[in-house]
Scaffold this motif. Sequence first.
Motif, PDB file in Angstrom:
ATOM      1  N   ASP A 164       0.813  -1.217   0.000  1.00 31.44           N
ATOM      2  CA  ASP A 164       0.000   0.000   0.000  1.00 31.44           C
ATOM      3  C   ASP A 164       0.845   1.265   0.000  1.00 31.44           C
ATOM      4  O   ASP A 164       0.324   2.363  -0.071  1.00 31.44           O
ATOM      5  N   SER A 165       2.120   1.114   0.124  1.00 30.93           N
ATOM      6  CA  SER A 165       2.933   2.299   0.365  1.00 30.93           C
ATOM      7  C   SER A 165       3.325   2.965  -0.940  1.00 30.93           C
ATOM      8  O   SER A 165       3.674   2.307  -1.917  1.00 30.93           O
ATOM      9  N   ALA A 166       3.289   4.281  -0.919  1.00 35.08           N
ATOM     10  CA  ALA A 166       3.488   5.051  -2.143  1.00 35.08           C
ATOM     11  C   ALA A 166       4.963   5.209  -2.500  1.00 35.08           C
ATOM     12  O   ALA A 166       5.280   5.690  -3.572  1.00 35.08           O
ATOM     13  N   TRP A 167       5.845   4.780  -1.636  1.00 34.53           N
ATOM     14  CA  TRP A 167       7.256   5.085  -1.836  1.00 34.53           C
ATOM     15  C   TRP A 167       8.094   3.895  -2.244  1.00 34.53           C
ATOM     16  O   TRP A 167       9.306   3.987  -2.373  1.00 34.53           O
ATOM     17  N   THR A 168       7.460   2.717  -2.451  1.00 37.14           N
ATOM     18  CA  THR A 168       8.265   1.515  -2.687  1.00 37.14           C
ATOM     19  C   THR A 168       9.070   1.611  -3.987  1.00 37.14           C
ATOM     20  O   THR A 168      10.178   1.103  -4.065  1.00 37.14           O
ATOM     21  N   GLY A 169       8.497   2.284  -5.006  1.00 36.83           N
ATOM     22  CA  GLY A 169       9.204   2.426  -6.273  1.00 36.83           C
ATOM     23  C   GLY A 169      10.453   3.268  -6.135  1.00 36.83           C
ATOM     24  O   GLY A 169      11.536   2.892  -6.627  1.00 36.83           O
ATOM     25  N   THR A 170      10.336   4.398  -5.439  1.00 37.29           N
ATOM     26  CA  THR A 170      11.522   5.251  -5.273  1.00 37.29           C
ATOM     27  C   THR A 170      12.581   4.565  -4.423  1.00 37.29           C
ATOM     28  O   THR A 170      13.768   4.706  -4.678  1.00 37.29           O
ATOM     29  N   LEU A 171      12.138   3.785  -3.451  1.00 37.51           N
ATOM     30  CA  LEU A 171      13.106   3.062  -2.621  1.00 37.51           C
ATOM     31  C   LEU A 171      13.869   2.039  -3.467  1.00 37.51           C
ATOM     32  O   LEU A 171      15.097   1.941  -3.380  1.00 37.51           O
ATOM     33  N   ALA A 172      13.153   1.322  -4.318  1.00 40.66           N
ATOM     34  CA  ALA A 172      13.798   0.324  -5.186  1.00 40.66           C
ATOM     35  C   ALA A 172      14.819   1.014  -6.098  1.00 40.66           C
ATOM     36  O   ALA A 172      15.935   0.511  -6.281  1.00 40.66           O
ATOM     37  N   ARG A 173      14.444   2.159  -6.657  1.00 44.11           N
ATOM     38  CA  ARG A 173      15.378   2.861  -7.553  1.00 44.11           C
ATOM     39  C   ARG A 173      16.605   3.369  -6.802  1.00 44.11           C
ATOM     40  O   ARG A 173      17.722   3.322  -7.306  1.00 44.11           O
ATOM     41  N   LEU A 174      16.383   3.831  -5.590  1.00 48.23           N
ATOM     42  CA  LEU A 174      17.511   4.292  -4.775  1.00 48.23           C
ATOM     43  C   LEU A 174      18.495   3.150  -4.519  1.00 48.23           C
ATOM     44  O   LEU A 174      19.711   3.317  -4.648  1.00 48.23           O
ATOM     45  N   LEU A 175      17.959   1.983  -4.191  1.00 43.80           N
ATOM     46  CA  LEU A 175      18.828   0.834  -3.920  1.00 43.80           C
ATOM     47  C   LEU A 175      19.552   0.392  -5.184  1.00 43.80           C
ATOM     48  O   LEU A 175      20.732   0.012  -5.136  1.00 43.80           O
ATOM     49  N   ASP A 176      18.876   0.473  -6.326  1.00 46.71           N
ATOM     50  CA  ASP A 176      19.519   0.164  -7.608  1.00 46.71           C
ATOM     51  C   ASP A 176      20.722   1.067  -7.843  1.00 46.71           C
ATOM     52  O   ASP A 176      21.806   0.607  -8.202  1.00 46.71           O
ATOM     53  N   ARG A 177      20.501   2.352  -7.640  1.00 43.10           N
ATOM     54  CA  ARG A 177      21.590   3.309  -7.899  1.00 43.10           C
ATOM     55  C   ARG A 177      22.746   3.079  -6.944  1.00 43.10           C
ATOM     56  O   ARG A 177      23.908   3.193  -7.302  1.00 43.10           O
ATOM     57  N   LEU A 178      22.395   2.734  -5.723  1.00 46.85           N
ATOM     58  CA  LEU A 178      23.421   2.463  -4.724  1.00 46.85           C
ATOM     59  C   LEU A 178      24.236   1.229  -5.109  1.00 46.85           C
ATOM     60  O   LEU A 178      25.463   1.209  -4.983  1.00 46.85           O
ATOM     61  N   ALA A 179      23.546   0.201  -5.602  1.00 43.34           N
ATOM     62  CA  ALA A 179      24.228  -1.034  -6.003  1.00 43.34           C
ATOM     63  C   ALA A 179      25.183  -0.759  -7.157  1.00 43.34           C
ATOM     64  O   ALA A 179      26.249  -1.370  -7.257  1.00 43.34           O
ATOM     65  N   LEU A 180      24.818   0.156  -8.032  1.00 39.39           N
ATOM     66  CA  LEU A 180      25.635   0.434  -9.215  1.00 39.39           C
ATOM     67  C   LEU A 180      26.794   1.383  -8.934  1.00 39.39           C
ATOM     68  O   LEU A 180      27.765   1.415  -9.678  1.00 39.39           O
ATOM     69  N   SER A 181      26.685   2.166  -7.863  1.00 41.17           N
ATOM     70  CA  SER A 181      27.714   3.191  -7.655  1.00 41.17           C
ATOM     71  C   SER A 181      29.019   2.549  -7.191  1.00 41.17           C
ATOM     72  O   SER A 181      29.027   1.657  -6.343  1.00 41.17           O
ATOM     73  N   ARG A 182      30.099   3.006  -7.784  1.00 37.58           N
ATOM     74  CA  ARG A 182      31.393   2.386  -7.514  1.00 37.58           C
ATOM     75  C   ARG A 182      32.068   2.953  -6.273  1.00 37.58           C
ATOM     76  O   ARG A 182      32.826   2.262  -5.602  1.00 37.58           O
ATOM     77  N   ASP A 183      31.817   4.203  -5.984  1.00 36.64           N
ATOM     78  CA  ASP A 183      32.605   4.818  -4.911  1.00 36.64           C
ATOM     79  C   ASP A 183      31.889   4.816  -3.559  1.00 36.64           C
ATOM     80  O   ASP A 183      32.124   5.649  -2.716  1.00 36.64           O
ATOM     81  N   ARG A 184      30.989   3.852  -3.365  1.00 39.85           N
ATOM     82  CA  ARG A 184      30.336   3.802  -2.056  1.00 39.85           C
ATOM     83  C   ARG A 184      31.244   3.094  -1.030  1.00 39.85           C
ATOM     84  O   ARG A 184      32.066   2.257  -1.376  1.00 39.85           O
ATOM     85  N   LYS A 185      31.024   3.482   0.250  1.00 40.08           N
ATOM     86  CA  LYS A 185      31.803   2.862   1.324  1.00 40.08           C
ATOM     87  C   LYS A 185      30.982   1.841   2.082  1.00 40.08           C
ATOM     88  O   LYS A 185      31.440   1.271   3.065  1.00 40.08           O
ATOM     89  N   LEU A 186      29.767   1.661   1.645  1.00 43.81           N
ATOM     90  CA  LEU A 186      28.775   0.905   2.388  1.00 43.81           C
ATOM     91  C   LEU A 186      29.227  -0.504   2.762  1.00 43.81           C
ATOM     92  O   LEU A 186      29.673  -1.267   1.918  1.00 43.81           O
ATOM     93  N   LYS A 187      29.072  -0.818   4.062  1.00 44.58           N
ATOM     94  CA  LYS A 187      29.395  -2.173   4.529  1.00 44.58           C
ATOM     95  C   LYS A 187      28.180  -2.873   5.115  1.00 44.58           C
ATOM     96  O   LYS A 187      28.093  -4.084   5.103  1.00 44.58           O
ATOM     97  N   ARG A 188      27.274  -2.062   5.685  1.00 52.00           N
ATOM     98  CA  ARG A 188      26.124  -2.674   6.356  1.00 52.00           C
ATOM     99  C   ARG A 188      24.839  -1.889   6.068  1.00 52.00           C
ATOM    100  O   ARG A 188      24.869  -0.661   6.007  1.00 52.00           O
ATOM    101  N   VAL A 189      23.754  -2.638   5.924  1.00 49.00           N
ATOM    102  CA  VAL A 189      22.428  -2.016   5.815  1.00 49.00           C
ATOM    103  C   VAL A 189      21.531  -2.682   6.846  1.00 49.00           C
ATOM    104  O   VAL A 189      21.506  -3.910   6.952  1.00 49.00           O
TER     105      VAL A 189
END
Length: 328
Positions: A164-189
């Motif tokens: 029912d949530s209106a934001w699931t599409g934008t969240l999915a796109r955000l995660l996609d972009r994050l997965a593709l970005s090379r210079d992220r430092k991300l270790k944990r979510v």
Amino acid sequence: MTEKVAICLVGPKKGGKSSLLASLTDCVAQSAFGYSPRLRPALQPITRAEFSAEPSEARKADLLSIEQGDYERMKRDFAEGGVATDTLDTYEYYFRLSVNGEAPPEVVTRGPWLLEVIDSAGEIAVPPDGAEVPILNDVKAKLARQMLDSEALVLVLPMVRLEDSAWTGTLARLLDRLALSRDRKLKRVVVAFSQYERLFIRLGPSAFTYACDPAVALHVLKKSLRAAQWLDRLRALEPAVSVRFTVCSAYGFTKRFQNANMDPHQPGERRFRRASLEGARAYSEYWRPFLTAEPMLYAALGLDSAFTFSYAQLDARAKESAASSILA
Ligand SMILES: Nc1nc2c(ncn2[C@@H]2O[C@H](COP(=O)(O)OP(=O)(O)OP(=O)(O)O)[C@@H](O)[C@H]2O)c(=O)[nH]1
Ligand SMILES: [Mg+2]
């Protein structure tokens, strides 16, 4: 040795990001978490100057700092019912975290940790699908940079039916972009489902007993995630990034926020005991708030509690119930 960790809170508007952060130090102080009470973590707000200073300079910075307590203000706003974070900037809060008790050797030999936690309005990173929310480009760029520079993301989602949530599409796109970005430092979510106490409000005095059972949390998480289209996007970040799921309630199970699920047999504030934990400390905790320490402690330390679940744990249960339905 002192380590610095940047953690970015992300999630839709009214998801509970600011409330989670506002209740964090109380949750740690009251041991209202699913870690062993013997872990004895301590978390205190510090100023930006203390965060930025070299360790030897920290005391001096302490003395010279005249910064108004931003975190105190945030706690006050929360206690008065919550204030939506504005979209004009992103906001950094600083903490010193130490672990003073029993912990795995890879944790005790490190620390203390200086945490920078970034809060922002949900509309900046996760606006409703299709909505044109006017946000200054500078603010978007700042948050994007902060997300890429963070070691951990805490995704705060309200515990509602996700389809029912209106934001699931934008969240999915955000995660996609994050997965593709090379210079992220991300270790944990960490995906934290907020407002967990709302599931139990009709259960009266049993509410807390159920809420304290990690098996109930696991079951609820599995149900909540069944329809989440963004789940596979998140999985794509593994194994470089470790992902955990948890539940929390900034309100907790006490009367202060007019929750209906307080123990009706006790006047005033009642002390709770979590089943399955022996030891004197466990008897005397207030449990207010509830598990809001988990997302931040996992984000900072990579340390699991009874209420943090991996994909493997979610999947294992799925296989078990599939097997039991074959036998049924
Ligand atoms: N029932 C319940 N309500 C909560 C809880 N935590 C927060 N809320 C309420 O949920 C609303 C949104 O909380 P916020 O913390 O402001 O959410 P946010 O993600 O910071 O929202 P933005 O700043 O607009 O992006 C507020 O009205 C809170 O009072 C909780 O644990 N239980
Ligand atoms: Mg907010």
